[in-house]
Design a protein around this motif. Sequence first.
Motif, PDB file in Angstrom:
ATOM      1  N   ASP A  95       0.820  -1.207   0.000  1.00 39.29           N
ATOM      2  CA  ASP A  95       0.000   0.000   0.000  1.00 39.29           C
ATOM      3  C   ASP A  95       0.858   1.263   0.000  1.00 39.29           C
ATOM      4  N   LEU A  96       2.131   1.119  -0.358  1.00 39.13           N
ATOM      5  CA  LEU A  96       3.045   2.271  -0.363  1.00 39.13           C
ATOM      6  C   LEU A  96       2.784   3.140  -1.580  1.00 39.13           C
ATOM      7  N   ASP A  97       2.828   4.455  -1.381  1.00 32.83           N
ATOM      8  CA  ASP A  97       2.553   5.380  -2.475  1.00 32.83           C
ATOM      9  C   ASP A  97       3.537   6.544  -2.395  1.00 32.83           C
ATOM     10  N   VAL A  98       4.226   6.821  -3.503  1.00 39.17           N
ATOM     11  CA  VAL A  98       5.267   7.866  -3.499  1.00 39.17           C
ATOM     12  C   VAL A  98       4.702   9.246  -3.170  1.00 39.17           C
ATOM     13  N   ARG A  99       3.401   9.435  -3.347  1.00 44.99           N
ATOM     14  CA  ARG A  99       2.790  10.738  -3.039  1.00 44.99           C
ATOM     15  C   ARG A  99       2.927  11.082  -1.557  1.00 44.99           C
ATOM     16  N   PRO A 153       7.275  12.958   5.392  1.00 45.79           N
ATOM     17  CA  PRO A 153       8.130  11.826   5.801  1.00 45.79           C
ATOM     18  C   PRO A 153       7.608  11.044   7.000  1.00 45.79           C
ATOM     19  N   LEU A 154       7.017  11.740   7.987  1.00 43.21           N
ATOM     20  CA  LEU A 154       6.582  11.037   9.191  1.00 43.21           C
ATOM     21  C   LEU A 154       5.400  10.122   8.925  1.00 43.21           C
ATOM     22  N   LEU A 155       4.571  10.485   7.967  1.00 44.19           N
ATOM     23  CA  LEU A 155       3.466   9.609   7.593  1.00 44.19           C
ATOM     24  C   LEU A 155       3.980   8.503   6.678  1.00 44.19           C
ATOM     25  N   ALA A 156       4.962   8.836   5.848  1.00 43.45           N
ATOM     26  CA  ALA A 156       5.556   7.831   4.950  1.00 43.45           C
ATOM     27  C   ALA A 156       6.220   6.721   5.757  1.00 43.45           C
ATOM     28  N   ILE A 157       6.928   7.095   6.823  1.00 46.38           N
ATOM     29  CA  ILE A 157       7.629   6.102   7.642  1.00 46.38           C
ATOM     30  C   ILE A 157       6.627   5.217   8.373  1.00 46.38           C
ATOM     31  N   GLU A 158       5.478   5.787   8.736  1.00 47.50           N
ATOM     32  CA  GLU A 158       4.423   4.996   9.367  1.00 47.50           C
ATOM     33  C   GLU A 158       3.815   4.023   8.373  1.00 47.50           C
ATOM     34  N   GLN A 159       3.685   4.479   7.131  1.00 47.27           N
ATOM     35  CA  GLN A 159       3.120   3.634   6.070  1.00 47.27           C
ATOM     36  C   GLN A 159       4.016   2.425   5.800  1.00 47.27           C
ATOM     37  N   GLN A 180       9.528  -6.916   0.087  1.00 47.43           N
ATOM     38  CA  GLN A 180      10.784  -6.349   0.588  1.00 47.43           C
ATOM     39  C   GLN A 180      11.401  -5.398  -0.433  1.00 47.43           C
ATOM     40  N   ASP A 181      11.339  -5.767  -1.719  1.00 45.61           N
ATOM     41  CA  ASP A 181      11.881  -4.902  -2.780  1.00 45.61           C
ATOM     42  C   ASP A 181      11.140  -3.563  -2.809  1.00 45.61           C
ATOM     43  N   GLU A 182       9.789  -3.625  -2.692  1.00 49.92           N
ATOM     44  CA  GLU A 182       8.986  -2.398  -2.736  1.00 49.92           C
ATOM     45  C   GLU A 182       9.237  -1.524  -1.511  1.00 49.92           C
ATOM     46  N   VAL A 183       9.355  -2.157  -0.348  1.00 49.29           N
ATOM     47  CA  VAL A 183       9.649  -1.404   0.890  1.00 49.29           C
ATOM     48  C   VAL A 183      11.021  -0.747   0.785  1.00 49.29           C
ATOM     49  N   ALA A 184      12.014  -1.507   0.278  1.00 49.75           N
ATOM     50  CA  ALA A 184      13.379  -0.963   0.147  1.00 49.75           C
ATOM     51  C   ALA A 184      13.398   0.228  -0.802  1.00 49.75           C
ATOM     52  N   GLU A 185      12.680   0.116  -1.923  1.00 48.97           N
ATOM     53  CA  GLU A 185      12.617   1.221  -2.898  1.00 48.97           C
ATOM     54  C   GLU A 185      11.973   2.456  -2.273  1.00 48.97           C
ATOM     55  N   PHE A 186      10.870   2.243  -1.526  1.00 46.13           N
ATOM     56  CA  PHE A 186      10.135   3.341  -0.901  1.00 46.13           C
ATOM     57  C   PHE A 186      10.974   4.026   0.176  1.00 46.13           C
ATOM     58  N   LEU A 196      14.584  -0.858   6.988  1.00 50.40           N
ATOM     59  CA  LEU A 196      15.243  -1.601   5.900  1.00 50.40           C
ATOM     60  C   LEU A 196      15.814  -2.920   6.430  1.00 50.40           C
ATOM     61  N   ARG A 197      16.421  -2.858   7.599  1.00 42.49           N
ATOM     62  CA  ARG A 197      17.025  -4.072   8.159  1.00 42.49           C
ATOM     63  C   ARG A 197      15.945  -5.079   8.555  1.00 42.49           C
ATOM     64  N   ILE A 198      14.877  -4.610   9.214  1.00 41.97           N
ATOM     65  CA  ILE A 198      13.816  -5.516   9.673  1.00 41.97           C
ATOM     66  C   ILE A 198      13.131  -6.185   8.490  1.00 41.97           C
ATOM     67  N   ALA A 199      12.892  -5.418   7.405  1.00 41.95           N
ATOM     68  CA  ALA A 199      12.275  -6.000   6.195  1.00 41.95           C
ATOM     69  C   ALA A 199      13.155  -7.109   5.637  1.00 41.95           C
ATOM     70  N   ASP A 200      14.467  -6.874   5.649  1.00 40.79           N
ATOM     71  CA  ASP A 200      15.411  -7.884   5.159  1.00 40.79           C
ATOM     72  C   ASP A 200      15.392  -9.138   6.047  1.00 40.79           C
ATOM     73  N   GLU A 201      15.300  -8.937   7.366  1.00 38.48           N
ATOM     74  CA  GLU A 201      15.273 -10.076   8.300  1.00 38.48           C
ATOM     75  C   GLU A 201      14.004 -10.911   8.105  1.00 38.48           C
ATOM     76  N   TYR A 202      12.860 -10.239   7.940  1.00 37.35           N
ATOM     77  CA  TYR A 202      11.600 -10.981   7.740  1.00 37.35           C
ATOM     78  C   TYR A 202      11.634 -11.771   6.423  1.00 37.35           C
ATOM     79  N   GLU A 203      12.223 -11.160   5.400  1.00 32.96           N
ATOM     80  CA  GLU A 203      12.324 -11.862   4.113  1.00 32.96           C
ATOM     81  C   GLU A 203      13.207 -13.102   4.256  1.00 32.96           C
TER      82      GLU A 203
END
Length: 550
Positions: A336-340, A345-351, A398-404, A425-432
């Motif tokens: 559900d990540l959106d570049v808009r 930033p604070l809402l983006a990091i929550e997303q 994980q790829d989409e989260v890393a890009e975002f 970024l690290r947690i996403a990598d660990e879950y993957e």
Amino acid sequence: MIFELVGGLGLFLLGMKNMSDGMQAVAGSSLRRLIGAVTNHRLLATTVGVVVTCIVQSSSITTVMVVGFVNSGVMELAQGVGVIMGANIGTTITGWILVLKVGKYGMPLMGFSAFAYLFSRGDRYRYWAMFLMGIGMVFFGLEIMKDACSIIKELPDFEAWFARFNADTYIGVLKCAAVGCILTTLVQSSSATLGITISLATQGVISYPTAAALILGENLGTTITAFLASLGTTTNARRAAYFHVLFNLIGVFWITLIFQWYIGLIQSIIGVDVAKMVMVDGTETYPNTVAAIAATHSVFNIANTILFIPFVTPIVRFLERVVPSRPFKEKPRLTDLDVRILDTPLLAIEQSRKEILKMGDGCLKMLDWLLELMNAEEPDKSLADRLKQREKVLDSVQDEVAEFVTGLLSANVSHATAEQARRQLRIADEYESISDYIANLDKFDRKLRRDGFRFTPEQRADLQELNRHVAEYVAAVHKGLSTENHNVATSTSASSKRIRDEVKALRRKHLEELSAGSMPPVVSVAFMAALNAYVRVRDHALNIAETIDG
């Protein structure tokens, strides 16, 4: 005159941005909680829109953010509509800030806060200084624009051109509103046109009624930002942007019909004479027009919102009919990540945090499915395929989260936000990685079955018990992430050690069984590989716990 006007406007806009960035950094956690509180309750959604826009100092940022949330499916259309109405009220705070008669203090405020920003060590103090520096820039920029506009009165041709825009007739009101709309559409900032309007009105270049009509047009022009942001989005996101246009269009239409009565009402509400002239350094000024313009802006948006709130449901249905859904899946991405949303930033990091929590949920489901597959007497192909598919999905997520998150880090964000982004970024990598090892565990079992072998009943019982303990540990760490418990590594250390000791005991037991009797080599290898895979799942979960703890 042009140089002063452009310089003043640039300083004014930079001040607005600094105010926005400073407030976002200071009120970050509150902002995240506010967005999370949005429900289908219209008044609550509208209130959230007002507060968020007051914090970010821009209705454009709020409405684009809403389009992004609706586009990603995080927010429903009815919720988005409420926030958009609130954003229109919240944006009027700019006018009221300018009512404060601190223009001459703009430069010292800017100077002192700049020193505080440069030499403060704590992030929080620096961002408060940035906010105050923004206020100083806004007032100093406005003073420069006012000086530039005072020159217009000395140039007969310019004054004659401005005199053509007079809101004394209905056609004149529409003409002024159209100018305000076009100007705001071009610069894509109602704050910029508001600053210019106030500068012209306070210097007596335009009358208060003309300024009020320009403000109405600026309300309509600001809808262009959300409209452009909705291009290429899902149907619901486009409906949200169209609602923003419809809301302001209908509002401007009905207020222009009663315009002369409306501006009379505003003057009686504020209780000041807008035509009162004050001499400043030998120049005629009309300072009372600032309060009148701010009131015109606020009352219009509050009245329009009150008018629209009862009709939200029929308007949403109307938009659903006018903008029908497409017959195919509209979301090409898994998250559900959106570049808009990167503008805030604070809402983006929550997303992105929400997406990582979904990754954790996916890993826990995979552990449950793995237990089912191990217990099944006959291979369950559909469940095994679902587990494999989930592992592939988590790779892509994980790829989409890393890009975002990388896009977020490339922007100008606070140290705290940048640190949080790196942790994500690290947690996403660990879950993957956890999902990879769970998929491997199923592969070992399937390979054995394909070759005509199975783990012994005792081995299956041991692996099932180990799977349960590992799943409990991963769930505890995941809960720590969702509740932001910074002591999760300490609180789960006993479970982590128990898994390590359990695996050591199973290895010793397996070696004793090997020396005591015959066991097919393929079963022995698969069992040891399974134990190693569970250890790796535990290790990656421990990495997540330590990352949460900082």
